[in-house]
Design a protein around this motif. Sequence first.
Motif, PDB file in Angstrom:
ATOM      1  N   MET A   1       0.822  -1.207   0.000  1.00  0.00           N
ATOM      2  CA  MET A   1       0.000   0.000   0.000  1.00  0.00           C
ATOM      3  C   MET A   1       0.856   1.258   0.000  1.00  0.00           C
ATOM      4  O   MET A   1       0.537   2.239  -0.681  1.00  0.00           O
ATOM      5  CB  MET A   1      -0.937   0.000   1.207  1.00  0.00           C
ATOM      6  N   GLU A   2       1.938   1.240   0.756  1.00  0.00           N
ATOM      7  CA  GLU A   2       2.843   2.394   0.751  1.00  0.00           C
ATOM      8  C   GLU A   2       3.398   2.626  -0.648  1.00  0.00           C
ATOM      9  O   GLU A   2       3.474   3.766  -1.131  1.00  0.00           O
ATOM     10  CB  GLU A   2       3.987   2.157   1.735  1.00  0.00           C
ATOM     11  N   MET A   3       3.743   1.546  -1.315  1.00  0.00           N
ATOM     12  CA  MET A   3       4.322   1.632  -2.653  1.00  0.00           C
ATOM     13  C   MET A   3       3.329   2.233  -3.654  1.00  0.00           C
ATOM     14  O   MET A   3       3.661   3.171  -4.394  1.00  0.00           O
ATOM     15  CB  MET A   3       4.746   0.231  -3.103  1.00  0.00           C
ATOM     16  N   VAL A   4       2.099   1.718  -3.675  1.00  0.00           N
ATOM     17  CA  VAL A   4       1.147   2.158  -4.694  1.00  0.00           C
ATOM     18  C   VAL A   4       0.543   3.520  -4.375  1.00  0.00           C
ATOM     19  O   VAL A   4       0.147   4.260  -5.287  1.00  0.00           O
ATOM     20  CB  VAL A   4       0.031   1.111  -4.910  1.00  0.00           C
ATOM     21  N   LEU A   5       0.463   3.891  -3.085  1.00  0.00           N
ATOM     22  CA  LEU A   5      -0.141   5.173  -2.714  1.00  0.00           C
ATOM     23  C   LEU A   5       0.830   6.345  -2.829  1.00  0.00           C
ATOM     24  O   LEU A   5       0.434   7.452  -3.180  1.00  0.00           O
ATOM     25  CB  LEU A   5      -0.704   5.102  -1.297  1.00  0.00           C
ATOM     26  N   LEU A   6       2.098   6.117  -2.518  1.00  0.00           N
ATOM     27  CA  LEU A   6       3.079   7.198  -2.612  1.00  0.00           C
ATOM     28  C   LEU A   6       3.625   7.367  -4.021  1.00  0.00           C
ATOM     29  O   LEU A   6       4.002   8.471  -4.424  1.00  0.00           O
ATOM     30  CB  LEU A   6       4.231   6.949  -1.631  1.00  0.00           C
ATOM     31  N   GLY A   7       3.698   6.282  -4.760  1.00  0.00           N
ATOM     32  CA  GLY A   7       4.180   6.376  -6.143  1.00  0.00           C
ATOM     33  C   GLY A   7       5.635   6.773  -6.259  1.00  0.00           C
ATOM     34  O   GLY A   7       6.037   7.383  -7.258  1.00  0.00           O
ATOM     35  N   GLU A   8       6.429   6.439  -5.255  1.00  0.00           N
ATOM     36  CA  GLU A   8       7.844   6.814  -5.258  1.00  0.00           C
ATOM     37  C   GLU A   8       8.695   5.761  -5.962  1.00  0.00           C
ATOM     38  O   GLU A   8       8.325   4.588  -6.040  1.00  0.00           O
ATOM     39  CB  GLU A   8       8.338   6.984  -3.813  1.00  0.00           C
ATOM     40  N   LYS A   9       9.854   6.178  -6.445  1.00  0.00           N
ATOM     41  CA  LYS A   9      10.805   5.250  -7.038  1.00  0.00           C
ATOM     42  C   LYS A   9      11.636   4.608  -5.925  1.00  0.00           C
ATOM     43  O   LYS A   9      12.143   5.301  -5.042  1.00  0.00           O
ATOM     44  CB  LYS A   9      11.720   5.960  -8.047  1.00  0.00           C
ATOM     45  N   LEU A  10      11.769   3.307  -5.981  1.00  0.00           N
ATOM     46  CA  LEU A  10      12.471   2.552  -4.951  1.00  0.00           C
ATOM     47  C   LEU A  10      13.800   2.032  -5.479  1.00  0.00           C
ATOM     48  O   LEU A  10      13.879   1.578  -6.628  1.00  0.00           O
ATOM     49  CB  LEU A  10      11.623   1.369  -4.489  1.00  0.00           C
ATOM     50  N   PRO A  11      14.857   2.067  -4.663  1.00  0.00           N
ATOM     51  CA  PRO A  11      16.139   1.496  -5.084  1.00  0.00           C
ATOM     52  C   PRO A  11      16.083  -0.028  -5.094  1.00  0.00           C
ATOM     53  O   PRO A  11      15.203  -0.641  -4.469  1.00  0.00           O
ATOM     54  CB  PRO A  11      17.116   2.008  -4.018  1.00  0.00           C
ATOM     55  N   ALA A  12      17.023  -0.641  -5.778  1.00  0.00           N
ATOM     56  CA  ALA A  12      17.016  -2.093  -5.949  1.00  0.00           C
ATOM     57  C   ALA A  12      17.131  -2.848  -4.630  1.00  0.00           C
ATOM     58  O   ALA A  12      16.498  -3.902  -4.451  1.00  0.00           O
ATOM     59  CB  ALA A  12      18.137  -2.513  -6.895  1.00  0.00           C
ATOM     60  N   ASP A  13      17.926  -2.320  -3.683  1.00  0.00           N
ATOM     61  CA  ASP A  13      18.072  -3.042  -2.423  1.00  0.00           C
ATOM     62  C   ASP A  13      16.759  -3.079  -1.651  1.00  0.00           C
ATOM     63  O   ASP A  13      16.423  -4.078  -1.010  1.00  0.00           O
ATOM     64  CB  ASP A  13      19.202  -2.446  -1.575  1.00  0.00           C
ATOM     65  N   GLN A  14      15.990  -2.005  -1.732  1.00  0.00           N
ATOM     66  CA  GLN A  14      14.686  -1.994  -1.067  1.00  0.00           C
ATOM     67  C   GLN A  14      13.705  -2.911  -1.788  1.00  0.00           C
ATOM     68  O   GLN A  14      12.904  -3.604  -1.151  1.00  0.00           O
ATOM     69  CB  GLN A  14      14.117  -0.575  -1.014  1.00  0.00           C
ATOM     70  N   ALA A  15      13.764  -2.931  -3.112  1.00  0.00           N
ATOM     71  CA  ALA A  15      12.902  -3.826  -3.890  1.00  0.00           C
ATOM     72  C   ALA A  15      13.178  -5.281  -3.538  1.00  0.00           C
ATOM     73  O   ALA A  15      12.253  -6.097  -3.433  1.00  0.00           O
ATOM     74  CB  ALA A  15      13.119  -3.587  -5.382  1.00  0.00           C
ATOM     75  N   GLN A  16      14.445  -5.610  -3.338  1.00  0.00           N
ATOM     76  CA  GLN A  16      14.803  -6.977  -2.965  1.00  0.00           C
ATOM     77  C   GLN A  16      14.297  -7.296  -1.559  1.00  0.00           C
ATOM     78  O   GLN A  16      13.740  -8.376  -1.316  1.00  0.00           O
ATOM     79  CB  GLN A  16      16.313  -7.172  -3.032  1.00  0.00           C
ATOM     80  N   GLU A  17      14.466  -6.366  -0.644  1.00  0.00           N
ATOM     81  CA  GLU A  17      14.017  -6.574   0.735  1.00  0.00           C
ATOM     82  C   GLU A  17      12.501  -6.778   0.798  1.00  0.00           C
ATOM     83  O   GLU A  17      11.999  -7.586   1.592  1.00  0.00           O
ATOM     84  CB  GLU A  17      14.414  -5.372   1.595  1.00  0.00           C
ATOM     85  N   MET A  18      11.763  -6.075  -0.053  1.00  0.00           N
ATOM     86  CA  MET A  18      10.304  -6.181  -0.073  1.00  0.00           C
ATOM     87  C   MET A  18       9.816  -7.461  -0.737  1.00  0.00           C
ATOM     88  O   MET A  18       8.668  -7.852  -0.561  1.00  0.00           O
ATOM     89  CB  MET A  18       9.713  -4.976  -0.809  1.00  0.00           C
TER      90      MET A  18
END
Length: 259
Positions: free
Chosen positions: A158-175
Amino acid sequence: MSEKDLLYEIKDHVAYLTINREKFRNSISSQAVDLFMEYLDQAEKDESVRVVCVTGVGEKAFCSGADLGGAMSAEDGGRNQAFANYANLLKRLAGYSKPTVAKVNGYCLAGGTGFMLACDIVIAKDDAKFGTPEVNVGLFPMMIGALIFRNVLKKKAMEMVLLGEKLPADQAQEMGLITRAVPADQLDATVDIVLKSLAAKSPIGMKIGKEAFYAIQDMGLEDALDYLCQKLGEVAATEDAVEGITAFIEKRSPVFKGR
């Protein structure tokens, strides 16, 4: 004749589907969606193909999402059909009978996130960026939400789709959005190792296994165990299973034939 929006190549038992719209950050056109469906059908029927790799041309973008200019300018009927075609492609890719690997070579945004998550394994370079920026232009990541919520915990999704921010690869992996992030200069080699490993596995074993794992997603525990027990019996009855066990006993590499 203009170059196709999606390239198709077979090499060493791998079918490569490469989004070919570099000057548009590899955004997805209606032609690319149609070609995806066509080439996935070809690769599935081709017994020489054991794994599919999805990527984009260049070094800046894997896929920046849908071609908004084309899709949003269409009349209601055409626009809705474009949305339906994309949804059908996600279903086709997510339930594909052969292993799929996304090679993320740059920005992966919006609809590109759908392509990525529909693949079994996702390997990205560590400076790639990820996100669902649809909310920033008054839209919402609808169809890809079905895949996001199957890979990411609810609050993070929900945080990802509501804020619409670009995420770094390390955070994408952690998620849980991607399998692993590697240095840019190691991306090609890492993906090649994974593709080679998958191509050496039993095609029939992986096909039955993938189908089984997708089928149990919404089953209760007891039903899932009973179903998987049945599917294990199917795998064990294949020629490849006999070859694999025999090769293990004889301390040699198995030669799988997909039967």
